[in-house]
Design a protein around this motif. Structure first.
Motif, PDB file in Angstrom:
ATOM      1  N   ARG A  68      34.484   6.546 -12.713  1.00 26.95           N
ATOM      2  CA  ARG A  68      34.710   7.918 -13.197  1.00 26.95           C
ATOM      3  C   ARG A  68      35.966   7.972 -14.060  1.00 26.95           C
ATOM      4  O   ARG A  68      35.983   8.589 -15.122  1.00 26.95           O
ATOM      5  N   GLU A  69      37.017   7.317 -13.596  1.00 28.19           N
ATOM      6  CA  GLU A  69      38.265   7.285 -14.365  1.00 28.19           C
ATOM      7  C   GLU A  69      38.049   6.580 -15.699  1.00 28.19           C
ATOM      8  O   GLU A  69      38.558   7.012 -16.732  1.00 28.19           O
ATOM      9  N   ASP A  72      36.237   8.997 -17.936  1.00 27.23           N
ATOM     10  CA  ASP A  72      37.135  10.054 -18.407  1.00 27.23           C
ATOM     11  C   ASP A  72      38.035   9.540 -19.532  1.00 27.23           C
ATOM     12  O   ASP A  72      38.258  10.228 -20.527  1.00 27.23           O
ATOM     13  N   ARG A  73      38.537   8.331 -19.382  1.00 22.95           N
ATOM     14  CA  ARG A  73      39.400   7.753 -20.422  1.00 22.95           C
ATOM     15  C   ARG A  73      38.622   7.501 -21.700  1.00 22.95           C
ATOM     16  O   ARG A  73      39.132   7.725 -22.807  1.00 22.95           O
ATOM     17  N   ALA A  75      36.042   9.159 -22.710  1.00 22.19           N
ATOM     18  CA  ALA A  75      35.774  10.459 -23.311  1.00 22.19           C
ATOM     19  C   ALA A  75      36.967  10.923 -24.141  1.00 22.19           C
ATOM     20  O   ALA A  75      36.798  11.463 -25.244  1.00 22.19           O
ATOM     21  N   VAL A  76      38.164  10.696 -23.637  1.00 23.69           N
ATOM     22  CA  VAL A  76      39.369  11.073 -24.380  1.00 23.69           C
ATOM     23  C   VAL A  76      39.454  10.263 -25.673  1.00 23.69           C
ATOM     24  O   VAL A  76      39.721  10.810 -26.749  1.00 23.69           O
ATOM     25  N   THR A  82      36.054  18.017 -23.375  1.00 25.12           N
ATOM     26  CA  THR A  82      35.789  18.131 -21.946  1.00 25.12           C
ATOM     27  C   THR A  82      34.722  17.120 -21.560  1.00 25.12           C
ATOM     28  O   THR A  82      33.846  16.784 -22.348  1.00 25.12           O
ATOM     29  N   VAL A  83      34.803  16.666 -20.354  1.00 25.43           N
ATOM     30  CA  VAL A  83      33.810  15.746 -19.823  1.00 25.43           C
ATOM     31  C   VAL A  83      32.921  16.547 -18.887  1.00 25.43           C
ATOM     32  O   VAL A  83      33.394  17.099 -17.903  1.00 25.43           O
ATOM     33  N   ASP A  85      30.582  17.715 -15.963  1.00 26.61           N
ATOM     34  CA  ASP A  85      30.392  17.268 -14.583  1.00 26.61           C
ATOM     35  C   ASP A  85      28.922  17.305 -14.182  1.00 26.61           C
ATOM     36  O   ASP A  85      28.561  16.872 -13.103  1.00 26.61           O
TER      37      ASP A  85
END
Length: 102
Positions: A68-69, A72-73, A75-76, A82-83, A85
């Protein structure tokens, strides 16, 4: 170009440091060669799913949290503001239709 292996390595290193563990400790618990784990953390080697699972277990962290981390990274880096959910409704409907056909 975004290299997923680099993001995975950075997340593994960050989690390891947050837990206060040395590379040697994690490698030993995961039954992975110290040098290999070092290369994975630096994004030089691409770890198999089995290795990632062993390292996650050695870090007492669910693999889902690590991935997940990583997501998220990524996606940035890709510029997503926004990611999500949840899955888009269209994708859920398509998936449900495929399951119904089986």
């Amino acid at each position: 170009m975004v290299l997923v292996r680099q993001e995975i390595g950075e997340v593994l290193r960050d989690v390891r440091l947050q837990k206060g563990r040395t590379l040697r400790q994690v490698a030993s618990r995961a039954s992975v060669a110290l040098g290999y784990l070092s290369e994975v953390e630096r994004g030089q080697k691409e770890a198999s799913s089995e290795i990632l699972a062993s390292v996650a277990e050695a870090l007492d962290t669910p693999i889902s949290v690590i991935m997940r981390e990583v997501g998220d990274r990524l996606a940035v880096i890709e510029g997503l503001s926004t990611v999500p959910d949840t899955l888009p409704d269209e994708l859920v409907a398509e998936f449900d239709a495929d399951l119904a056909m089986r």
